[in-house]
Design a protein around this motif. Structure first.
Motif, mmCIF file in Angstrom:
data_model
loop_
_atom_site.group_PDB
_atom_site.id
_atom_site.type_symbol
_atom_site.label_atom_id
_atom_site.label_comp_id
_atom_site.label_asym_id
_atom_site.label_seq_id
_atom_site.Cartn_x
_atom_site.Cartn_y
_atom_site.Cartn_z
ATOM 1 N N GLN A 75 0.904 -1.177 0.089
ATOM 2 C CA GLN A 75 0.064 -0.031 0.012
ATOM 3 C C GLN A 75 0.878 1.270 0.043
ATOM 4 O OE1 GLN A 75 -2.589 -0.319 3.331
ATOM 5 N NE2 GLN A 75 -3.557 -1.928 2.478
ATOM 6 N N ASN A 76 2.186 1.223 0.320
ATOM 7 C CA ASN A 76 2.878 2.337 0.463
ATOM 8 C C ASN A 76 3.479 2.775 -1.030
ATOM 9 O OD1 ASN A 76 2.458 2.692 2.859
ATOM 10 N ND2 ASN A 76 4.148 0.964 3.548
ATOM 11 N N LEU A 77 3.190 1.779 -1.963
ATOM 12 C CA LEU A 77 3.788 2.069 -3.213
ATOM 13 C C LEU A 77 2.905 2.569 -4.243
ATOM 14 C CD1 LEU A 77 6.201 -0.783 -3.802
ATOM 15 C CD2 LEU A 77 6.829 1.436 -3.151
ATOM 16 N N ASP A 78 1.613 3.414 -3.700
ATOM 17 C CA ASP A 78 0.795 3.602 -4.790
ATOM 18 C C ASP A 78 1.109 4.578 -5.954
ATOM 19 O OD1 ASP A 78 1.129 5.746 -2.833
ATOM 20 O OD2 ASP A 78 -0.818 6.276 -2.880
ATOM 21 N N ALA A 79 2.121 5.185 -5.787
ATOM 22 C CA ALA A 79 2.532 6.097 -6.975
ATOM 23 C C ALA A 79 3.031 5.187 -7.977
ATOM 24 C CB ALA A 79 3.844 7.052 -6.575
ATOM 25 N N LEU A 80 3.614 3.900 -7.724
ATOM 26 C CA LEU A 80 4.189 3.080 -8.752
ATOM 27 C C LEU A 80 3.324 1.959 -9.304
ATOM 28 C CD1 LEU A 80 7.563 2.577 -6.808
ATOM 29 C CD2 LEU A 80 7.265 4.152 -8.643
ATOM 30 N N ARG A 81 2.191 1.947 -8.962
ATOM 31 C CA ARG A 81 1.218 0.934 -9.344
ATOM 32 C C ARG A 81 1.225 0.806 -10.922
ATOM 33 N NH1 ARG A 81 -1.691 -1.220 -5.552
ATOM 34 N NH2 ARG A 81 -3.519 -1.844 -6.850
ATOM 35 N N GLN A 82 1.145 1.961 -11.737
ATOM 36 C CA GLN A 82 0.939 2.248 -13.165
ATOM 37 C C GLN A 82 2.421 1.369 -13.723
ATOM 38 O OE1 GLN A 82 -1.746 2.357 -14.735
ATOM 39 N NE2 GLN A 82 -2.612 2.826 -12.794
ATOM 40 N N ASN A 83 3.278 1.687 -13.050
ATOM 41 C CA ASN A 83 4.690 1.049 -13.544
ATOM 42 C C ASN A 83 4.548 -0.378 -13.522
ATOM 43 O OD1 ASN A 83 5.894 3.484 -14.017
ATOM 44 N ND2 ASN A 83 6.877 3.727 -12.224
ATOM 45 N N GLN A 84 4.039 -0.866 -12.431
ATOM 46 C CA GLN A 84 3.789 -2.593 -12.073
ATOM 47 C C GLN A 84 3.023 -3.211 -13.109
ATOM 48 O OE1 GLN A 84 6.048 -3.806 -9.996
ATOM 49 N NE2 GLN A 84 6.826 -1.564 -9.411
ATOM 50 N N SER A 136 -7.038 -5.721 -8.692
ATOM 51 C CA SER A 136 -6.342 -4.712 -8.265
ATOM 52 C C SER A 136 -6.627 -3.365 -9.036
ATOM 53 C CB SER A 136 -4.895 -4.995 -8.769
ATOM 54 O OG SER A 136 -3.917 -4.115 -8.430
ATOM 55 N N LYS A 137 -6.982 -3.499 -10.452
ATOM 56 C CA LYS A 137 -7.512 -2.239 -11.112
ATOM 57 C C LYS A 137 -8.870 -1.820 -10.532
ATOM 58 C CE LYS A 137 -4.703 -3.084 -15.238
ATOM 59 N NZ LYS A 137 -4.745 -3.443 -16.881
ATOM 60 N N GLU A 138 -9.521 -2.699 -10.199
ATOM 61 C CA GLU A 138 -10.959 -2.300 -9.503
ATOM 62 C C GLU A 138 -10.667 -1.495 -8.224
ATOM 63 O OE1 GLU A 138 -13.400 -5.662 -8.836
ATOM 64 O OE2 GLU A 138 -13.803 -6.046 -11.036
ATOM 65 N N LEU A 139 -9.706 -1.968 -7.417
ATOM 66 C CA LEU A 139 -9.263 -1.203 -6.181
ATOM 67 C C LEU A 139 -8.798 0.164 -6.709
ATOM 68 C CD1 LEU A 139 -8.842 -1.030 -3.179
ATOM 69 C CD2 LEU A 139 -6.218 -2.157 -3.695
ATOM 70 N N ASP A 140 -7.942 0.085 -7.662
ATOM 71 C CA ASP A 140 -7.433 1.536 -8.180
ATOM 72 C C ASP A 140 -8.659 2.459 -8.512
ATOM 73 O OD1 ASP A 140 -4.825 0.470 -7.946
ATOM 74 O OD2 ASP A 140 -4.538 0.198 -10.048
ATOM 75 N N THR A 142 -11.346 2.550 -7.113
ATOM 76 C CA THR A 142 -12.021 3.125 -6.061
ATOM 77 C C THR A 142 -11.402 4.271 -5.364
ATOM 78 O OG1 THR A 142 -11.019 1.762 -4.534
ATOM 79 C CG2 THR A 142 -12.974 0.872 -5.476
ATOM 80 N N LYS A 143 -10.057 4.516 -5.963
ATOM 81 C CA LYS A 143 -9.144 5.750 -5.220
ATOM 82 C C LYS A 143 -8.779 5.310 -3.718
ATOM 83 C CE LYS A 143 -9.238 8.022 -9.188
ATOM 84 N NZ LYS A 143 -8.518 7.320 -10.220
ATOM 85 N N ILE A 144 -9.283 4.247 -3.269
ATOM 86 C CA ILE A 144 -9.044 3.895 -1.608
ATOM 87 C C ILE A 144 -8.058 2.803 -1.847
ATOM 88 C CG2 ILE A 144 -9.958 3.020 0.259
ATOM 89 C CD1 ILE A 144 -12.960 3.956 -0.718
ATOM 90 N N LEU A 145 -6.620 3.312 -2.042
ATOM 91 C CA LEU A 145 -5.576 2.347 -2.060
ATOM 92 C C LEU A 145 -4.977 2.050 -0.555
ATOM 93 C CD1 LEU A 145 -3.595 4.053 -5.064
ATOM 94 C CD2 LEU A 145 -5.303 1.952 -5.281
ATOM 95 N N LYS A 146 -5.385 2.659 0.492
ATOM 96 C CA LYS A 146 -5.174 2.425 1.699
ATOM 97 C C LYS A 146 -6.263 2.287 2.623
ATOM 98 C CE LYS A 146 -0.626 4.565 1.052
ATOM 99 N NZ LYS A 146 0.316 5.851 1.486
ATOM 100 N N PRO A 147 -6.973 1.116 2.412
ATOM 101 C CA PRO A 147 -8.308 1.339 3.338
ATOM 102 C C PRO A 147 -7.923 1.269 4.893
ATOM 103 C CG PRO A 147 -7.569 -0.823 2.202
ATOM 104 C CD PRO A 147 -6.637 -0.051 1.740
ATOM 105 N N GLU A 148 -6.877 0.860 5.322
ATOM 106 C CA GLU A 148 -6.572 0.845 6.874
ATOM 107 C C GLU A 148 -6.527 2.309 7.046
ATOM 108 O OE1 GLU A 148 -4.721 -1.122 5.005
ATOM 109 O OE2 GLU A 148 -5.690 -3.032 5.579
ATOM 110 N N LYS A 149 -5.871 3.082 6.338
ATOM 111 C CA LYS A 149 -5.749 4.582 6.658
ATOM 112 C C LYS A 149 -6.973 5.332 6.605
ATOM 113 C CE LYS A 149 -3.475 8.722 5.220
ATOM 114 N NZ LYS A 149 -2.512 9.366 4.406
ATOM 115 N N LEU A 150 -7.808 4.931 5.460
ATOM 116 C CA LEU A 150 -9.391 5.490 5.378
ATOM 117 C C LEU A 150 -10.143 4.984 6.735
ATOM 118 C CD1 LEU A 150 -11.383 6.958 4.020
ATOM 119 C CD2 LEU A 150 -11.980 4.778 2.878
#
Length: 183
Positions: A75-84, A136-140, A142-150
């Protein structure tokens, strides 16, 4: 006794011919061995090496996909998701190319049986990986990539609202001024 009667020249000539004959036999045996080794190496080069190379490409691509999916779980790599996702797509293309080449290579009976056994197992793994990517793309989306933080933020907000409601209820039920935020 006959050797004693031979002249030195005949003895030397006979010894030379004997050594030349032995050298000729060793040379022929060596040449034959080199021809056989060359044929085996050519067989390896034409049949075995391309198979091994393409299986290694498939293996490397599978490892790349697994690593990229592990990164998507972080969850800490949300900026790199598209690269993955790009790494995964590239790896799938590499698999497809290597798969086509390997499938068309000649195989021994044992290799053919192993390949036939491997294909359905690969299909199951691939389906699981594609399902993961879809989720994973469905999660993307939702724009809620860190559900615990939310969830933590919602708990904090809920606590603030409960405190506000309690303060408002106290102001209504008792003759005290409401000092909470009203906007």
């Amino acid at each position: 006794m006959r050797l004693m009667k031979l002249t030195l020249r005949a003895k030397l000539l006979g010894g030379f011919i004997l050594v030349a004959g032995i050298t000729l036999v060793v040379g022929i045996v060596g040449w034959n061995g080199i021809v056989k080794v060359t044929r085996h190496l050519q067989n390896i080069e034409r049949k075995n090496l391309p198979g091994v190379q393409n299986l290694l490409i498939i293996n490397k691509a599978q490892a790349t996909i697994k690593i990229a999916e592990q990164a998507l779980l972080n969850q800490n790599l949300d900026a790199l998701r598209q690269n993955q996702y790009q790494h995964i797509e590239t790896a799938w293309r590499e698999v497809e190319q290597a798969w086509q080449i390997y499938a068309n290579l000649p195989k021994t009976d044992q290799e053919e049986q192993l390949w036939r056994d491997f294909i359905p197992l690969w299909g199951v793994w691939k389906k699981d990986m594609e399902s993961f990517i879809t989720l994973s793309k469905e999660l993307d989306d939702t724009k809620i990539l860190k559900p615990e933080k939310l969830a933590e933020e919602l708990r904090n907000f809920q606590s603030e609202i409960q405190a506000w409601v309690l303060e408002l209820a106290t102001a209504i039920l008792t003759p005290t001024q409401f000092t909470g935020q009203t906007d």
